[in-house]
Write a protein that holds these residues in place. Structure first.
Motif: not given
Length: 552
Positions: A238, A241, A245, A439-440, A443-444, A446, A507, A509-510
């Motif tokens: 975490n 990333y 980012q 976006q971050f 991801w987190r 997810s 899911r 993932d945007n």
């Protein structure tokens, strides 16, 4: 999450220990005594405003303070009635504790919230970052950590298995490491968590939180955090990333906006400040002395040259770095002097820039007091521009009438110019930061659905195997391998087809129109329908493992 909803969640997550520290505030006992002191926690500054959280009430929507009385010293009445009431809440509080999600938190102080005297006590040299990460991750409720320590800030980023407990542990660690009492430290700390913590780091990497908007050095410092963290146990998925980012965000902001055009570093601001304090008649002829030829010292030299200064004296421990700078700036007269001649060189200087890594002051009151008066054109004064943390010029030097001392905090005077233009550039950068934060977060988030996906697949696989064995046993032992494989493939195909829909709805993932709240609702619904919460939560397992390890 809004400030209001976050504040409510904090109350929902309160533990027995938290309630004990919070009880006098919430009037569980009418005779509870409370401290008369107003204990505060600085939240992230917004522009020139500094929001304050006081007594568990958040005034800054960007900073939600744990409402468990984390920063309260208030005592409670120990009468059995109070304890009895609190004990009744123990079960629900403990249940919430084991089910809460791990949080990314940032706890620290910066030039916006703390004076240089405090920042230098908390500063952690780069060589000590791995040790600090190891100590932080050795705490019961901290799983991952990173340290960002520069002349303008000292921030701890961590993944807390329990937000409230993790924050308490980190603050106690900071107090122990620095020798600053918690009661004094918390007056200058800011605290952000989850999306606000992410936004903060992205703003830091973009230069929006710097003393000088858009300065580029901070991005290199963020990059160094990743470089040092590679291979360090505790610089986990975490945090790694998040910082990678942040580097991407910093690059985008500098590429897609003009925030860096005309922006200056701390070194550039130091030169600007010096020239502001000198008379116009002396600006091009002032005798400049630079102590230290590292990165900051080299930048000071370059900015002096950009302002027309073509001669200066540089004092350094060795001549190697000075020779390299001289080779790069061939048209500039750079005179090298060893550190042993620092005071004699100071005698001949009007402006002294200090930027060394010395942990003790190079200039003390008795040193400067013994010097002859400075140039009559500046009233016999000498200007000391100290951009080091810890400081190279002792605070006692400021008491002398023959010297004027400026440190990194005084650079605010330079930054005050062109405020409107800075705000416009910051708004352009903020749009990029908002995009990258989404976006971050996707991801987190997810990652939160991964355990449910695995448990659902495992659940379906157990049923498939069980039914497959029943079917094959009925068909007898003489079934050809080809038929056995066909039946097995058929069962797998049916299960995969049935799981496809639920998996798609988990899911994050945007890539589609589903919102995060819908995805999390689907996750909780599947957990309930298939009874997937029967095992201990992964979070609880991690906490128990760390506590057991600590107790060994």
């Amino acid at each position: 999450m809004s400030a209001a909803s976050g504040f409510a969640t904090s109350f929902a997550g309160v533990t027995l220990e938290s309630l004990l520290s919070y009880s006098s505030q919430s009037r569980v006992s009418s005779s509870s005594s409370s401290s008369s002191s107003q204990l505060r926690l600085f939240c992230k500054p917004v522009g020139n405003r500094r929001w304050i959280c006081s007594r568990g009430v958040t005034l800054n929507p960007m900073c939600e303070v744990p409402s468990n009385g984390l920063f309260q010293d208030e005592k409670i009445d120990s009468r059995s009635t109070s304890v009895s009431i609190l004990e009744q809440l123990k079960t629900s509080a403990a249940d919430r504790y084991t089910k809460e999600r791990s949080s990314i938190v940032v706890i620290g102080l910066s030039v916006h919230t703390a004076p240089v005297e405090m920042r230098e006590k908390l500063a952690i040299p780069e060589a000590e970052w791995p040790r600090a990460i190891g100590e932080l991750c050795g705490l019961n409720h901290i799983e991952e950590a990173a340290v960002l320590s520069t002349c303008n800030r000292m921030e701890i980023y961590a993944v807390a298995l329990s937000q409230h407990r993790g924050i308490r542990e980190v603050i106690d660690w900071m107090a122990k490491t620095s020798g600053i009492p918690v009661s004094e430290l918390r007056e200058h700390l800011f605290l952000l968590h989850d999306n606000d913590a992410t936004q903060h780091l992205f703003e830091v990497a973009s230069g929006l939180d710097s003393l000088v908007l858009g300065e580029g050095q901070i991005l290199a410092q963020v990059r160094q955090v990743v470089k040092v963290g590679q291979g360090v146990v505790g610089f986990g998925r975490n945090i790694s990333y998040l910082f990678k980012q942040a580097i991407t965000v910093g690059r985008r902001v500098r590429t897609e906006t003009n925030i860096a055009s005309g922006a200056v570093s701390v070194s550039s601001a130091a030169v600007e400040l010096a020239l502001m304090k000198l008379p116009d008649s002396l600006s091009s002829t002032a005798r400049m002395l630079v102590i230290g030829a590292g990165k900051m010292g080299k930048l000071v030299i370059k900015h002096l040259v950009a302002k027309g200064c073509m001669k200066m004296v540089v004092v350094n421990r060795s001549e190697e770095k000075v020779a390299a700078i001289r080779e790069e700036l061939k048209d500039v007269e750079i005179i090298y002097k060893p550190l042993t001649e620092m005071l004699s060189c100071t005698t001949e200087a009007d402006v002294i820039f200090t930027s060394t890594a010395s942990e003790t002051p190079l200039y003390l009151k008795q040193h400067v007091e013994a010097l002859p008066p400075g140039s009559p054109e500046i009233g016999g004064l000498r200007l000391f521009i100290d951009i080091s943390v810890p400081r190279n010029v002792g605070s006692c030097v400021s008491d002398l009438k023959t010297a004027r001392v400026y440190n990194v905090d005084d650079l605010k005077e330079v930054v005050a110019a062109n405020k409107e233009d800075r705000l416009r550039k910051a708004m352009e950068a903020q749009a990029i930061i908002d995009q990258e934060s989404i976006q971050f977060q996707a991801w987190r988030d997810s990652l939160e659905t991964v355990p449910t996906i695995k448990k659902l697949r495992s659940y379906a696989e157990r049923i498939r195997i069980s039914e497959l064995e029943k079917c094959l046993s009925k068909l007898g032992n003489d079934i050809p391998k080809k038929t056995r494989k066909s039946v097995d493939d058929l069962s797998r195909g049916i299960v995969n087809k049935l799981l496809h829909g639920p998996m798609q709805h988990l899911r994050c993932d945007n890539s589609d129109s589903r919102t995060l709240s819908e995805i999390l609702e689907n996750m909780h619904a599947l957990n309930r329908m298939f009874n997937l919460d029967t095992e201990l939560s992964i979070l609880e397992q991690k906490i128990r493992a760390k506590v057991e390890q600590t107790q060994k």
